[in-house]
Design a protein around this motif. Structure first.
Motif, PDB file in Angstrom:
ATOM      1  N   ASP A  24     -41.392  24.000 -43.268  1.00  0.00           N
ATOM      2  CA  ASP A  24     -41.771  25.162 -42.878  1.00  0.00           C
ATOM      3  C   ASP A  24     -41.582  25.874 -41.716  1.00  0.00           C
ATOM      4  O   ASP A  24     -41.543  25.432 -40.553  1.00  0.00           O
ATOM      5  CB  ASP A  24     -43.478  25.642 -43.337  1.00  0.00           C
ATOM      6  N   TYR A  25     -40.221  26.621 -41.447  1.00  0.00           N
ATOM      7  CA  TYR A  25     -39.607  27.427 -40.254  1.00  0.00           C
ATOM      8  C   TYR A  25     -39.759  28.788 -39.869  1.00  0.00           C
ATOM      9  O   TYR A  25     -40.372  29.228 -38.670  1.00  0.00           O
ATOM     10  CB  TYR A  25     -38.535  27.612 -40.829  1.00  0.00           C
ATOM     11  N   GLU A  26     -41.873  28.609 -40.137  1.00  0.00           N
ATOM     12  CA  GLU A  26     -42.247  30.215 -40.003  1.00  0.00           C
ATOM     13  C   GLU A  26     -43.389  29.027 -38.509  1.00  0.00           C
ATOM     14  O   GLU A  26     -43.577  29.856 -37.367  1.00  0.00           O
ATOM     15  CB  GLU A  26     -43.257  30.423 -41.204  1.00  0.00           C
ATOM     16  N   SER A  27     -43.783  27.844 -39.203  1.00  0.00           N
ATOM     17  CA  SER A  27     -44.522  27.008 -38.575  1.00  0.00           C
ATOM     18  C   SER A  27     -43.525  26.437 -37.371  1.00  0.00           C
ATOM     19  O   SER A  27     -44.601  25.862 -36.401  1.00  0.00           O
ATOM     20  CB  SER A  27     -45.622  26.434 -39.542  1.00  0.00           C
ATOM     21  N   CYS A  30     -43.395  19.750 -40.416  1.00  0.00           N
ATOM     22  CA  CYS A  30     -42.913  19.101 -41.829  1.00  0.00           C
ATOM     23  C   CYS A  30     -43.365  18.515 -42.923  1.00  0.00           C
ATOM     24  O   CYS A  30     -44.757  18.298 -42.879  1.00  0.00           O
ATOM     25  CB  CYS A  30     -42.184  17.919 -40.548  1.00  0.00           C
ATOM     26  N   LEU A  31     -42.998  19.239 -44.294  1.00  0.00           N
ATOM     27  CA  LEU A  31     -44.062  19.047 -45.219  1.00  0.00           C
ATOM     28  C   LEU A  31     -44.091  17.926 -45.623  1.00  0.00           C
ATOM     29  O   LEU A  31     -45.128  17.826 -46.562  1.00  0.00           O
ATOM     30  CB  LEU A  31     -43.919  19.915 -45.925  1.00  0.00           C
ATOM     31  N   THR A  49     -36.367  24.604 -36.647  1.00  0.00           N
ATOM     32  CA  THR A  49     -36.655  25.590 -36.485  1.00  0.00           C
ATOM     33  C   THR A  49     -36.410  26.400 -35.947  1.00  0.00           C
ATOM     34  O   THR A  49     -36.154  27.679 -36.213  1.00  0.00           O
ATOM     35  CB  THR A  49     -38.389  25.417 -36.712  1.00  0.00           C
ATOM     36  N   GLY A  90     -40.271  29.465 -52.483  1.00  0.00           N
ATOM     37  CA  GLY A  90     -39.790  28.266 -51.642  1.00  0.00           C
ATOM     38  C   GLY A  90     -39.020  29.253 -50.116  1.00  0.00           C
ATOM     39  O   GLY A  90     -38.533  28.887 -48.792  1.00  0.00           O
ATOM     40  N   GLN A  91     -40.235  30.388 -49.983  1.00  0.00           N
ATOM     41  CA  GLN A  91     -39.158  31.641 -49.389  1.00  0.00           C
ATOM     42  C   GLN A  91     -40.185  30.404 -47.859  1.00  0.00           C
ATOM     43  O   GLN A  91     -41.258  30.383 -47.460  1.00  0.00           O
ATOM     44  CB  GLN A  91     -40.168  33.315 -49.271  1.00  0.00           C
ATOM     45  N   GLY A  92     -38.995  30.991 -46.673  1.00  0.00           N
ATOM     46  CA  GLY A  92     -39.902  30.470 -45.339  1.00  0.00           C
ATOM     47  C   GLY A  92     -39.560  28.731 -44.544  1.00  0.00           C
ATOM     48  O   GLY A  92     -40.273  27.849 -44.609  1.00  0.00           O
ATOM     49  N   LEU A  93     -39.175  27.967 -46.285  1.00  0.00           N
ATOM     50  CA  LEU A  93     -39.181  26.262 -46.245  1.00  0.00           C
ATOM     51  C   LEU A  93     -37.644  26.528 -46.417  1.00  0.00           C
ATOM     52  O   LEU A  93     -36.610  27.260 -46.501  1.00  0.00           O
ATOM     53  CB  LEU A  93     -39.395  26.034 -47.599  1.00  0.00           C
ATOM     54  N   LEU A 122     -42.923  23.942 -55.749  1.00  0.00           N
ATOM     55  CA  LEU A 122     -43.716  24.007 -54.862  1.00  0.00           C
ATOM     56  C   LEU A 122     -44.900  23.707 -54.872  1.00  0.00           C
ATOM     57  O   LEU A 122     -44.555  24.633 -56.493  1.00  0.00           O
ATOM     58  CB  LEU A 122     -43.257  24.877 -53.294  1.00  0.00           C
TER      59      LEU A 122
END
Length: 122
Positions: A24-27, A30-31, A49, A90-93, A122
């Motif tokens: 998640d490139y907003e936070s 690693c998911l 990120t 998948g936005q933000g990933l 997802l």
């Protein structure tokens, strides 16, 4: 459709793959991840990120209404491939793939990562 775990396992089956992660490139979190060996995927997720955010900021400042598909870092012994997910859910990933440069076919890896990205649920 494939789960996150199935998608990451599929990425690790790409010729030359060392590690894969969904980030998640907003936070910067690693998911999910597979492989890695001595590579700390939590640190890689956070660092990449920053790379994704910088690329998106640059495109915005340039006034380009476009989104990067891939971001590639070539090292002496590895390729680090970042694939931004294009689907609405998948936005933000991004998918992050580390390849052994001596064993990988970069063009094939990019193609297979795109196929995996399209099939992720997802």
């Amino acid at each position: 459709m494939a789960t996150v775990d199935e998608t990451l396992k599929g990425a690790l089956e790409i010729e030359g793959a060392i590690a894969a992660a969904l980030v998640d490139y907003e936070s910067g979190m690693c998911l999910g991840s597979v492989g890695g060996g001595t590579l700390d995927l939590e640190i890689a997720a956070a660092g990449n990120t920053d790379v994704v955010r910088a690329e998106l900021r640059t495109l915005q400042r340039l006034g380009l209404d476009d989104v990067p598909e891939d971001i590639l870092a070539t090292l002496g012994t590895q390729f680090h491939l970042i694939r931004l997910l294009q689907s609405k859910n998948g936005q933000g990933l991004f998918l992050y793939l580390v390849l052994d440069r001596g064993r990988a076919n970069l063009a094939m890896a990019r193609r297979l990562l795109t196929v995996l990205e399209r099939g992720i649920e997802l």
